[in-house]
Structure formats: C-alpha cells, structure tokens
Design an enzyme around this catalytic site. Structure first.
Site, short mmCIF file in Angstrom:
data_model
loop_
_atom_site.label_atom_id
_atom_site.label_comp_id
_atom_site.label_asym_id
_atom_site.label_seq_id
_atom_site.Cartn_x
_atom_site.Cartn_y
_atom_site.Cartn_z
N HIS A 154 38.60 1.47 34.24
CA HIS A 154 39.06 1.90 35.56
C HIS A 154 37.96 1.59 36.58
O HIS A 154 36.89 1.11 36.21
CB HIS A 154 39.39 3.40 35.58
N HIS A 200 43.04 8.37 33.92
CA HIS A 200 43.02 7.66 35.19
C HIS A 200 42.89 6.16 34.95
O HIS A 200 42.26 5.71 33.98
CB HIS A 200 41.91 8.13 36.12
N HIS A 215 31.92 2.71 41.28
CA HIS A 215 31.59 2.20 39.95
C HIS A 215 32.79 1.52 39.31
O HIS A 215 33.93 1.78 39.65
CB HIS A 215 31.07 3.32 39.03
N HIS A 247 32.21 14.90 32.21
CA HIS A 247 32.95 15.24 33.42
C HIS A 247 33.80 16.49 33.18
O HIS A 247 34.33 16.69 32.08
CB HIS A 247 33.90 14.12 33.81
N TYR A 256 26.26 6.91 33.91
CA TYR A 256 26.31 6.03 35.07
C TYR A 256 24.97 5.32 35.20
O TYR A 256 23.92 5.94 35.09
CB TYR A 256 26.59 6.81 36.35
N GLU A 266 29.86 2.38 34.67
CA GLU A 266 29.97 3.56 33.82
C GLU A 266 30.31 3.13 32.40
O GLU A 266 31.12 2.23 32.19
CB GLU A 266 31.07 4.49 34.34
#
Length: 308
Positions: A154, A200, A215, A247, A256, A266
């Site tokens: 993503h 996501h 990112h 997260h 990161y 990431e």
C-alpha cells in the site's frame, strides 16, 4: 468476497536523486528483483512472490517523491467502465498507451484532489515468482536476498481535500473506509481505504501541500521477518524513522525507514482482515499516538512532517 473490479495495488513510480545508488539499495538492501530498463532510463523491480512484471519503477529526478500509484483491475471491460464512471463523476482522465511502461497495457490516469496521480490498468505481463505452477517449493533463493518483501502492499499519501479523494475511491472505484482518525465531528485527519479484505490498500493524511508521499509499504510474512528487516537496515546503516513497533490502526507490525533519496518506506506485517460490511474503526485525537504507534502511544515530529 468476490474479487471484481479493482483488484489490488499494482505499481508505484518513485523519483530518485541518484539512480545507480537507488538501484543498489532496492536490489540488495530491500531485496527486490530487477526486471527491466526502458528507453527513458527507468528501472523496474518486483518483489520475489509477485507474479507480474513489476511493482516498483525508479526514475532519475531532481527531487524525491512519487510520480503515480496504480491499481490493477480485473479486465479491459472494467477499465473502460471505470473510466466512464470517473468521467461521469466529474473526474478527468487520460489514456496512457500500452507499452509506455514495460510489459504493461493501456492505463487510465487521473489526478485526485490531493494532487496525486492515480492509474488503473488491466494488463501486465506475468513473469511468475520463480516457482512451478505444479507442486511448487515453499520459496526461492530470491526470498532470502536482503529484506525480501512478498509484495508491494500500500502507500500513504499526504495532501489536501482527503474527503474528496475518499469519495472518488468509495463512490466510483468500490473501495470502503476501514479506519479513520477524526480531527473533529466534521473532518478526518487520516483515512484508510481498502478494495479487498486487507486492512488497507491506500491511505491519506490531511496536509496543506498537495502530491506528497509519506511512505510506500512492502509486506513481510511475519514479525520475525520484520525484526530481520531491522537487522538488515542496521547492517547497511539505513536511516530508520521508527520501529520495530505496532500500529493501533490496522494492528500491523512495522518499521519505517528512508531510502538513500529520502523517500520513506515501510516493512509491514499483519493487519486484520476486513470486509465492506464492517463498521469503520474511529480514532480520536486524544488517542492519536496509540493509533499510529501503539507501543509508544505518541508520535514523533519527523513522522508527521517529513514527506517527499
């Protein structure tokens, strides 16, 4: 869930300051496989378990950042339909001819209110993952080169008018809202959108300057692989932003870091599965630290302000 329409993230084109140094980094530290170079000087890569020809393209430029992010759709008919739907919604599009990117068919490009160029396409040459389609082994030697992510997962984009971008993705392209951080009762600071059962496929943060990359994310198989990625980053003196950590949003585990050009990337693992009928998860500003970095429960300034 029937996978129709928009299938998944397909590729990203990144701007880099030093192409040779970047090729070395993306090949040997991140562990992607180079799959071609074109007449424009662009270099193409894929993650080891991806079947299509490429997912990352590097272009020499005067500044770092993103040129475009693309999604693969399930057919030429869907590509035509989505282009018409975008136009009917008031979104201008243009066709990029087949072959402009190596091994890639026609693409439909449009610009979001956030200032980012998004592409849709249906055709890209399949090159496989180095394993047989019949009785395959578990992995290949490419799975041990560098960090060796499974796939492009993503990206997180920074820009204004994220609610208008959300509307295009949900009303036209069939995405749905998974999680959001609410600034107040009327607008969000950040949104996470999916076209699949992943937590996501693209995300946005409200930011005054348009067209910025926060990112690009690459998927790893396990928390142990995330820790191994941290070791490889340290061995190669990679600039780490934060992590390994978890997260709150998506519940994924993460590191990161920055490539040699200042583009943040990431290495990501996990995240729950979700479906379009799930109620979106809301985070409030008093818990924004835990939403982003669950262990520390606070944000660092660099994570909020450094974009490319």
């Amino acid at each position: 869930m029937a996978m129709t329409g928009v299938l998944r993230p397909g590729h990203i084109q990144l701007k880099v300051l030093d192409l040779d140094e970047s090729v070395e980094f993306y090949s040997n530290v991140l562990g992607l496989t180079e799959t071609g170079r074109d007449a424009q000087g662009r270099v193409y890569f894929k993650a080891w378990d991806e079947r299509d020809h490429h997912s990352v393209i590097l272009r020499q430029a005067d500044s770092a950042g993103i040129d475009f992010f693309a999604f693969k759709v399930d057919s030429c008919a869907t590509l035509d339909k989505l282009e018409k739907d975008l136009n009917a919604y008031g979104v201008a599009t243009r066709r990029i001819p087949a072959g402009e990117l190596l091994e890639t068919g026609e693409r439909v490009r449009f610009t979001l209110p956030t200032g980012h160029d998004i592409e849709l396409y249906s055709k890209k040459s399949e090159v496989g993952n180095g394993m047989s389609d019949v009785n395959p082994e578990a992995w290949t030697a490419a799975a041990e080169k560098g960090i060796a992510p499974i796939r492009l997962d993503h990206c997180l984009l920074y820009g204004p008018d994220i609610e208008k971008a959300q509307a295009i993705f949900t009303d036209v392209l069939g995405f749905y809202l998974v999680e959001h951080i609410a600034l107040d009762d009327s607008q969000d600071l950040a949104i996470w959108l999916s076209c699949s059962i992943k937590a996501h496929d693209i995300a946005f943060v409200r930011h005054p300057e348009p067209g910025k990359l926060h990112h690009v994310s690459f998927l790893l198989e396990s928390w142990e692989k995330v820790l191994r990625a941290a070791d490889i980053m340290s061995m190669n003196r990679v600039s780490i932003d934060i992590g390994p950590t978890r997260h709150g949003v998506t519940r994924g585990t993460t590191i990161y870091a920055f490539d040699p050009n200042g583009n943040r990337f990431e290495t990501f693992c996990g995240g729950y599965q979700c479906y379009p009928d799930n109620k979106p998860t809301k985070w409030t500003m008093d818990e924004v630290g835990a939403a982003v970095f669950y262990h520390d429960r606070k944000l660092n300034d660099r994570f909020l302000t450094v974009v490319s």
